[in-house]
Design an enzyme around this catalytic site. Structure first.
Site, PDB file in Angstrom:
ATOM      1  N   LYS A   1      16.527  -6.855  23.160  1.00  0.00           N
ATOM      2  CA  LYS A   1      16.732  -6.622  21.720  1.00  0.00           C
ATOM      3  C   LYS A   1      15.423  -6.688  20.934  1.00  0.00           C
ATOM      4  O   LYS A   1      15.427  -6.576  19.710  1.00  0.00           O
ATOM      5  CB  LYS A   1      17.713  -7.665  21.160  1.00  0.00           C
TER       6      LYS A   1
ATOM      7  N   ARG B   1      32.912 -11.589  11.277  1.00  0.00           N
ATOM      8  CA  ARG B   1      32.675 -11.350   9.863  1.00  0.00           C
ATOM      9  C   ARG B   1      33.627 -10.322   9.291  1.00  0.00           C
ATOM     10  O   ARG B   1      34.083 -10.428   8.171  1.00  0.00           O
ATOM     11  CB  ARG B   1      31.253 -10.835   9.645  1.00  0.00           C
TER      12      ARG B   1
HETATM   13  P1  ADP Z   1      24.441 -11.591  19.109  1.00  0.00           P
HETATM   14  O1  ADP Z   1      23.210 -10.817  19.454  1.00  0.00           O
HETATM   15  O2  ADP Z   1      25.009 -12.352  20.276  1.00  0.00           O
HETATM   16  O3  ADP Z   1      25.482 -10.837  18.345  1.00  0.00           O
HETATM   17  P2  ADP Z   1      23.849 -12.989  16.628  1.00  0.00           P
HETATM   18  O4  ADP Z   1      22.807 -14.028  16.444  1.00  0.00           O
HETATM   19  O5  ADP Z   1      23.707 -11.733  15.855  1.00  0.00           O
HETATM   20  O6  ADP Z   1      23.870 -12.743  18.189  1.00  0.00           O
HETATM   21  O7  ADP Z   1      25.286 -13.589  16.328  1.00  0.00           O
HETATM   22  C1  ADP Z   1      25.813 -14.657  17.054  1.00  0.00           C
HETATM   23  C2  ADP Z   1      27.271 -14.842  16.678  1.00  0.00           C
HETATM   24  O8  ADP Z   1      27.367 -15.214  15.318  1.00  0.00           O
HETATM   25  C3  ADP Z   1      28.122 -13.589  16.831  1.00  0.00           C
HETATM   26  O9  ADP Z   1      29.423 -13.980  17.220  1.00  0.00           O
HETATM   27  C4  ADP Z   1      28.154 -13.004  15.430  1.00  0.00           C
HETATM   28  O10 ADP Z   1      29.328 -12.246  15.210  1.00  0.00           O
HETATM   29  C5  ADP Z   1      28.162 -14.281  14.615  1.00  0.00           C
HETATM   30  N1  ADP Z   1      27.595 -14.104  13.283  1.00  0.00           N
HETATM   31  C6  ADP Z   1      26.480 -13.468  12.932  1.00  0.00           C
HETATM   32  N2  ADP Z   1      26.285 -13.502  11.600  1.00  0.00           N
HETATM   33  C7  ADP Z   1      27.352 -14.187  11.099  1.00  0.00           C
HETATM   34  C8  ADP Z   1      27.786 -14.533   9.780  1.00  0.00           C
HETATM   35  N3  ADP Z   1      27.111 -14.166   8.697  1.00  0.00           N
HETATM   36  N4  ADP Z   1      28.926 -15.228   9.662  1.00  0.00           N
HETATM   37  C9  ADP Z   1      29.631 -15.566  10.753  1.00  0.00           C
HETATM   38  N5  ADP Z   1      29.318 -15.262  12.006  1.00  0.00           N
HETATM   39  C10 ADP Z   1      28.185 -14.572  12.184  1.00  0.00           C
END
Ligand code: ADP
Length: 162
Positions: free
Chosen positions: A41, A90
């Protein structure tokens, strides 16, 4: 000891992630926020930086700690003796991918459950990608990320533009 793993890229950790962690910490004895290496990523922050930022951001929550992993999630979950994996939902747009991931993980190891948590509504529009974009364009991200992340973003973007 009921342990839950909250895995993700956390590039960087946002207030939305923190909201999910706070909810999970009330349900489990121990929550491990597990930062995935995810080199494919091309993360802005190194693995060590992401772990440190999670660690600083959750330091006030007693039963939460940060860790990293670079293997199949199901193997990491087993190693930690965890009962559950927590993921955030979300919007409907998250659902399809998360559903597929949860069912695949169940196929690989049926011994733990994936639990979905919805953040406070004000965080439903928040993502690490949007936060990075706002910061890159000089916007103020203080309401979206914990203070250590705000400082690190400023420093990192200064480094990358120098
Ligand atoms: P990944 O690359 O595994 O999706 P992220 O860091 O983007 O990693 O997200 C990790 C988790 O947190 C995922 O389940 C994502 O849906 C959730 N997530 C990301 N942003 C938010 C948010 N604003 N509120 C709630 N959950 C979130």
């Amino acid at each position: 000891m009921r342990t839950a793993i909250y895995p993700g890229s956390f590039d960087p950790f946002t207030n939305g992630h923190l909201d999910v962690v706070q909810r999970a910490a009330k349900l489990f004895d121990r929550v491990i926020v597990a930062v995935a290496k995810n080199e494919s990523k091309h993360p802005l922050f190194t693995l060590e930086e992401r772990v440190e930022l999670v660690s600083k951001s959750v330091s006030r929550i007693k039963n939460v700690r940060a860790d990293s992993f670079d293997c199949l999630l199901v193997n990491y979950v087993k190693r930690c003796n965890a009962r559950a994996v927590v993921r955030g939902l979300r919007a409907v747009s998250d659902f399809e991918f998360e559903f597929q991931l949860a069912l695949m993980n169940r196929k690989l190891n049926g011994e733990f459950e994936t639990i979905f948590m919805m953040p406070k509504d004000t965080y439903t529009f928040l993502s690490s990608r949007i936060v990075k974009e706002i910061a890159r364009l000089g916007g103020n991200v203080h309401q979206f990320v914990p203070p250590p992340v705000r400082v690190a973003l400023r420093r990192k973007l200064r480094e990358t533009t120098d």
